[in-house]
Design a protein around this motif. Structure first.
Motif, PDB file in Angstrom:
ATOM      1  N   LYS A 252      -7.970  39.493  29.434  1.00  0.00           N
ATOM      2  CA  LYS A 252      -7.902  40.062  28.087  1.00  0.00           C
ATOM      3  C   LYS A 252      -9.163  39.734  27.305  1.00  0.00           C
ATOM      4  O   LYS A 252      -9.727  40.599  26.600  1.00  0.00           O
ATOM      5  CB  LYS A 252      -6.666  39.512  27.355  1.00  0.00           C
ATOM      6  N   MET A 253      -9.637  38.506  27.416  1.00  0.00           N
ATOM      7  CA  MET A 253     -10.861  38.091  26.724  1.00  0.00           C
ATOM      8  C   MET A 253     -12.050  38.946  27.163  1.00  0.00           C
ATOM      9  O   MET A 253     -12.804  39.460  26.329  1.00  0.00           O
ATOM     10  CB  MET A 253     -11.149  36.611  27.011  1.00  0.00           C
ATOM     11  N   PHE A 254     -12.230  39.108  28.457  1.00  0.00           N
ATOM     12  CA  PHE A 254     -13.352  39.902  28.954  1.00  0.00           C
ATOM     13  C   PHE A 254     -13.292  41.341  28.433  1.00  0.00           C
ATOM     14  O   PHE A 254     -14.299  41.907  28.006  1.00  0.00           O
ATOM     15  CB  PHE A 254     -13.367  39.918  30.486  1.00  0.00           C
ATOM     16  N   LYS A 255     -12.101  41.936  28.484  1.00  0.00           N
ATOM     17  CA  LYS A 255     -11.958  43.327  28.052  1.00  0.00           C
ATOM     18  C   LYS A 255     -12.250  43.478  26.564  1.00  0.00           C
ATOM     19  O   LYS A 255     -12.994  44.381  26.151  1.00  0.00           O
ATOM     20  CB  LYS A 255     -10.554  43.834  28.368  1.00  0.00           C
ATOM     21  N   GLU A 256     -11.670  42.592  25.743  1.00  0.00           N
ATOM     22  CA  GLU A 256     -11.836  42.724  24.303  1.00  0.00           C
ATOM     23  C   GLU A 256     -13.235  42.343  23.841  1.00  0.00           C
ATOM     24  O   GLU A 256     -13.671  42.781  22.766  1.00  0.00           O
ATOM     25  CB  GLU A 256     -10.770  41.904  23.575  1.00  0.00           C
ATOM     26  N   MET A 257     -13.952  41.561  24.644  1.00  0.00           N
ATOM     27  CA  MET A 257     -15.337  41.232  24.311  1.00  0.00           C
ATOM     28  C   MET A 257     -16.295  42.328  24.764  1.00  0.00           C
ATOM     29  O   MET A 257     -17.501  42.243  24.527  1.00  0.00           O
ATOM     30  CB  MET A 257     -15.734  39.901  24.958  1.00  0.00           C
ATOM     31  N   GLY A 258     -15.769  43.341  25.437  1.00  0.00           N
ATOM     32  CA  GLY A 258     -16.605  44.466  25.844  1.00  0.00           C
ATOM     33  C   GLY A 258     -17.405  44.228  27.105  1.00  0.00           C
ATOM     34  O   GLY A 258     -18.419  44.894  27.342  1.00  0.00           O
ATOM     35  N   PHE A 259     -16.961  43.289  27.954  1.00  0.00           N
ATOM     36  CA  PHE A 259     -17.646  43.025  29.217  1.00  0.00           C
ATOM     37  C   PHE A 259     -17.167  44.049  30.242  1.00  0.00           C
ATOM     38  O   PHE A 259     -16.016  44.020  30.663  1.00  0.00           O
ATOM     39  CB  PHE A 259     -17.349  41.609  29.712  1.00  0.00           C
ATOM     40  N   LYS A 260     -18.039  44.947  30.665  1.00  0.00           N
ATOM     41  CA  LYS A 260     -17.605  46.081  31.477  1.00  0.00           C
ATOM     42  C   LYS A 260     -17.985  45.979  32.952  1.00  0.00           C
ATOM     43  O   LYS A 260     -17.250  46.416  33.826  1.00  0.00           O
ATOM     44  CB  LYS A 260     -18.173  47.384  30.899  1.00  0.00           C
ATOM     45  N   ASN A 261     -19.155  45.454  33.267  1.00  0.00           N
ATOM     46  CA  ASN A 261     -19.619  45.404  34.652  1.00  0.00           C
ATOM     47  C   ASN A 261     -20.317  44.080  34.927  1.00  0.00           C
ATOM     48  O   ASN A 261     -20.736  43.376  34.013  1.00  0.00           O
ATOM     49  CB  ASN A 261     -20.594  46.558  34.931  1.00  0.00           C
ATOM     50  N   GLY A 262     -20.429  43.766  36.202  1.00  0.00           N
ATOM     51  CA  GLY A 262     -21.183  42.587  36.585  1.00  0.00           C
ATOM     52  C   GLY A 262     -20.330  41.467  37.143  1.00  0.00           C
ATOM     53  O   GLY A 262     -19.201  41.672  37.590  1.00  0.00           O
ATOM     54  N   LEU A 263     -20.892  40.278  37.085  1.00  0.00           N
ATOM     55  CA  LEU A 263     -20.282  39.092  37.677  1.00  0.00           C
ATOM     56  C   LEU A 263     -20.197  38.000  36.633  1.00  0.00           C
ATOM     57  O   LEU A 263     -21.166  37.747  35.913  1.00  0.00           O
ATOM     58  CB  LEU A 263     -21.131  38.626  38.860  1.00  0.00           C
ATOM     59  N   ILE A 264     -19.040  37.351  36.528  1.00  0.00           N
ATOM     60  CA  ILE A 264     -18.881  36.205  35.633  1.00  0.00           C
ATOM     61  C   ILE A 264     -18.233  35.067  36.408  1.00  0.00           C
ATOM     62  O   ILE A 264     -17.207  35.262  37.057  1.00  0.00           O
ATOM     63  CB  ILE A 264     -18.009  36.558  34.413  1.00  0.00           C
ATOM     64  N   PHE A 265     -18.855  33.888  36.371  1.00  0.00           N
ATOM     65  CA  PHE A 265     -18.193  32.724  36.952  1.00  0.00           C
ATOM     66  C   PHE A 265     -17.785  31.783  35.840  1.00  0.00           C
ATOM     67  O   PHE A 265     -18.414  31.723  34.781  1.00  0.00           O
ATOM     68  CB  PHE A 265     -19.068  32.029  38.005  1.00  0.00           C
ATOM     69  N   MET A 266     -16.691  31.062  36.076  1.00  0.00           N
ATOM     70  CA  MET A 266     -16.208  30.053  35.135  1.00  0.00           C
ATOM     71  C   MET A 266     -15.881  28.786  35.909  1.00  0.00           C
ATOM     72  O   MET A 266     -15.418  28.852  37.045  1.00  0.00           O
ATOM     73  CB  MET A 266     -14.977  30.566  34.384  1.00  0.00           C
ATOM     74  N   GLN A 267     -16.145  27.665  35.271  1.00  0.00           N
ATOM     75  CA  GLN A 267     -15.926  26.379  35.934  1.00  0.00           C
ATOM     76  C   GLN A 267     -15.008  25.517  35.081  1.00  0.00           C
ATOM     77  O   GLN A 267     -15.064  25.550  33.852  1.00  0.00           O
ATOM     78  CB  GLN A 267     -17.265  25.671  36.166  1.00  0.00           C
ATOM     79  N   GLY A 268     -14.146  24.746  35.751  1.00  0.00           N
ATOM     80  CA  GLY A 268     -13.221  23.907  35.013  1.00  0.00           C
ATOM     81  C   GLY A 268     -12.557  22.879  35.904  1.00  0.00           C
ATOM     82  O   GLY A 268     -13.037  22.569  37.007  1.00  0.00           O
ATOM     83  N   TYR A 269     -11.432  22.341  35.414  1.00  0.00           N
ATOM     84  CA  TYR A 269     -10.682  21.315  36.142  1.00  0.00           C
ATOM     85  C   TYR A 269      -9.205  21.670  36.180  1.00  0.00           C
ATOM     86  O   TYR A 269      -8.660  22.230  35.231  1.00  0.00           O
ATOM     87  CB  TYR A 269     -10.818  19.954  35.455  1.00  0.00           C
TER      88      TYR A 269
END
Length: 433
Positions: A252-269
């Motif tokens: 939902k965050m990606f869509k509402e922020m207008g991120f349409k194409n490409g690659l996103i990585f996220m890191q966490g625990y």
């Protein structure tokens, strides 16, 4: 590769020529693309594989634009280095060429405060954070709940980042972290414990797909959240829990922020059922393309090349292949060398390991005659092996075979390899599905 036949004969400019960029060059050339690699160093490793190498300050957008016009470049891309995202974006904007990352994607992936603000808006857990400047870092020492994690506000690749368990540790590390920050600002975060993970999303025409989720296993003598884990395993032992809880918020965050194409990585625990994120990137770096390709039949590196030259990631009819749970077990082995372990006299076993059927790809980072001292990086692998196995048992056996086979010694006959992650520490029930 027949998916990309329309790219044959097109001209691609890649900004940056570090070792990892070599893989992008090789992939693009296999597609029939004519590849230029540009940066300030005439001896950059990726330039040896390019059709043409270019000596150019790639942070100078005017110079990049002028070169592209003069050489009728069809597309520009980059990978692995945050600092090159903005000049790549700016050059593409001025030339009316496609670049997958938006200005907002670049902002939130390179500004840790903006990333955390965005996550909080969508109920995505992030650690408590304290922005600290050069002027007030010493007075903050008595106000923190230790242990804490310190890193540069605008850093990348874990440079200048470390765990601090005492006020003295914090003050010493803060000085180091400040030296890596152009803004002369650092972030102090609550120190997260548990299993470090990294996940990738691929975005196609506004739809995010979870591409993979890897657990990052680190030896006990090394801090977590560093750039090279000893061993990575996918699918993560918490992937089902992630998909059921946080994944809907992230998409939902990606869509509402207008991120349409490409690659996103996220890191966490992950710690029990608790999942917390601390980092995001919109470049190659968290991705392990050869492992993804084995399990889903598509390579994210190819998709970014395709987008640079056509404005399309991939035909949406192919998106049904995305399956982050894989059908087997993927992973990465980083064989790290000791700091100040003298000079490498011999390296044995790498070619033998590359012939193991579960080993999909290998990057040899160091050669005989080299040594390693901590400067701008926290550690260095002599070699990286990318694995894809049909079962967790096969994966474990392959990892052990690598450990038994690769030998790196100095002139005194001493091993220069750091301790490896003992696969016996893994719980079979976490990964046997």
């Amino acid at each position: 590769m027949e998916l990309y036949n329309k790219l044959i004969g097109k001209k691609l400019l890649i900004l940056g020529g570090i070792k990892k960029i070599t893989d992008i060059v090789i992939r693009a050339k296999k597609m029939g693309v004519y590849v230029y690699v540009a940066d300030y160093d005439e001896n950059s490793p990726a330039k040896a594989e390019a059709d043409e190498s270019v000596l150019l300050n790639v942070l100078d957008v005017d110079a990049v634009v002028e070169f592209c016009k003069a050489n009728k470049i069809d597309g520009i891309t980059t990978g692995f280095v945050d600092i090159l995202l903005k000049p790549c974006f700016d050059a593409c904007q001025r030339l009316n060429l496609p670049f997958y990352a938006t200005e907002k994607m670049i902002e939130v992936s390179t500004d840790k405060i903006e990333f955390k603000k965005m996550c909080k808006k969508y109920d995505i857990p992030v650690p408590k954070t304290y922005p600290v400047s050069k002027e007030n870092y010493i007075e903050m020492a008595t106000k923190l709940d230790y242990p804490v994690f310190v890193k540069p506000m605008d850093g990348s690749g874990s440079r200048g980042a470390s765990v601090c368990r005492t006020e003295e540790d914090y003050i010493n590390q803060a000085k180091i972290a400040l030296s890596f920050s152009k803004k002369e600002e650092i972030l102090v975060e609550e120190y997260l414990e548990g299993v470090d993970f990294i996940l990738d999303y691929i975005l196609v025409d506004g739809t995010p797909y979870l591409l993979s989720m890897f657990d990052r296993r680190v030896c006990l003598d090394r801090p977590s959240a560093i750039n090279h884990a000893n061993l990575l395993i996918s699918p993560s032992y918490k992937i089902d829990h992630y998909l059921d809880t946080i994944h809907p918020n992230v998409t939902k965050m990606f869509k509402e922020m207008g991120f349409k194409n490409g690659l996103i990585f996220m890191q966490g625990y992950t710690n029990g059922d608790k999942i917390t994120f601390f980092e995001m990137g919109c470049r190659l770096g968290g991705t392990f393309p050869e492992v993804d390709e084995y399990f889903i039949g598509m390579n994210p590196m190819d998709m970014l090349i395709n987008f640079a030259l056509s404005g399309e990631m991939i035909n949406k009819k192919e998106c049904h292949r995305f399956n982050a749970k894989f059908n087997g077990c993927g992973g990465v082995v980083n064989l790290l060398v000791k700091e100040n372990g003298k000079t490498i006299k011999s390296i044995k076993g790498i070619d033998e390991v590359c012939n193991i059927k579960e080993v999909q790809h290998c990057i040899k980072n160091m050669n005989v005659g080299e040594s390693f001292e901590v400067k701008k990086i926290t550690d260095k692998p002599v070699a990286i092996f990318y694995l894809a196995a049909d079962s967790f048992e096969e994966f474990k056996n392959t990892v052990q075979q690598i450990y038994n086979t690769v030998k790196v010694d100095n002139a005194d006959g001493e091993s220069m390899l750091r301790p490896v992650y003992e696969i016996e520490l893994l719980k079979d029930e976490d990964y046997l599905r």
